[in-house]
Enzyme design. Structure first.
Site, mmCIF file in Angstrom:
data_model
loop_
_atom_site.group_PDB
_atom_site.id
_atom_site.type_symbol
_atom_site.label_atom_id
_atom_site.label_comp_id
_atom_site.label_asym_id
_atom_site.label_seq_id
_atom_site.Cartn_x
_atom_site.Cartn_y
_atom_site.Cartn_z
ATOM 1 C CG HIS A 1 56.822 14.054 45.016
ATOM 2 N ND1 HIS A 1 55.520 14.457 44.825
ATOM 3 C CD2 HIS A 1 56.975 13.979 46.364
ATOM 4 C CE1 HIS A 1 54.911 14.604 45.998
ATOM 5 N NE2 HIS A 1 55.776 14.336 46.946
ATOM 6 C CE LYS B 1 49.164 13.772 53.821
ATOM 7 N NZ LYS B 1 50.415 13.942 53.041
ATOM 8 N NE ARG C 1 58.388 19.505 51.372
ATOM 9 C CZ ARG C 1 57.111 19.585 51.698
ATOM 10 N NH1 ARG C 1 56.258 20.062 50.823
ATOM 11 N NH2 ARG C 1 56.678 19.194 52.873
ATOM 12 C CB SER D 1 50.548 16.678 47.137
ATOM 13 O OG SER D 1 51.695 15.989 46.721
#
Ligand code: COA
Length: 160
Positions: free
Chosen positions: A17, A41, A90, A128
């Site tokens: 990030h 989440k 990504r 993450s």
């Protein structure tokens, strides 16, 4: 003036990030790193902690602001008078979800453009979730996150 919102859950902010934010800080006038509450989440770290960590990690950049939000991204972008939503791509696997998000955001906020940057290749495999998992099992994440993030994760795992 181009005001960019870079949204995400940032549970936690990773070097991937940060790499993307540093790149965008060279391209745009003002970047708002928008940290979503993302209750679905079930984040490991609460919103205030995620905001505080991002502020610490990004303290060296002066055209960056870190803000938490819990409303619709399109509304948040309008509130901030921003004209760009920035996201990272990504791998090809990110594309489908990003395409959906970008199109929905265009319906909700037609004057806002979604732009995409790719992180440096050494960060192209980080997420993450993978960072949280490695840290929870005692693995070395020192090349993936800022030392303050590594310490905060350790603390969060200890009290989870
Ligand atoms: N380096 C490392 N990891 C990266 C990365 C980069 N450059 N870019 C993305 N990732 C990872 C993240 O770590 C994250 O990993 P995780 O799933 O393991 O947590 C994953 O890629 C993508 O998630 P993230 O960038 O955190 O975004 P998100 O998908 O959690 O959140 C929001 C997307 C917040 C933008 C979206 O849910 C949102 O807009 N929420 C607000 C409510 C709303 O408006 N909803 C309707 C949207 S149309």
């Amino acid at each position: 003036m181009n005001i960019v919102v870079y949204p995400g859950t940032f549970d936690p902010i990773t070097n991937g990030h940060t790499d993307l934010i540093e790149r965008s800080a060279r391209l745009f006038d003002h970047i708002i790193v928008a940290i979503a509450a993302s209750p679905k989440k079930r984040p490991l770290m609460d919103l205030d902690t995620r905001v505080e960590l991002a502020r610490d990690v990004l303290g060296h950049l002066d055209n960056i602001e870190v803000v938490g939000f819990s409303n619709l991204l399109a509304d948040f972008v309008r509130e901030k008078n921003a004209n760009i939503i920035l996201r990272g791509l990504r791998a090809v696997s990110d594309f489908e979800y990003e395409f959906q998000l970008a199109n929905m955001n265009r319906v909700l906020a037609p004057t806002v453009e979604s732009l995409f940057l790719t992180p440096a290749e050494q960060y192209s495999y980080i997420s993450s979730t993978i960072v949280r998992e490695v840290s929870s099992l005692g693995g070395d994440i020192s090349t993936l996150v800022h030392p303050k993030v590594a310490a905060a994760l350790k603390k969060a795992h200890a009290s989870a």
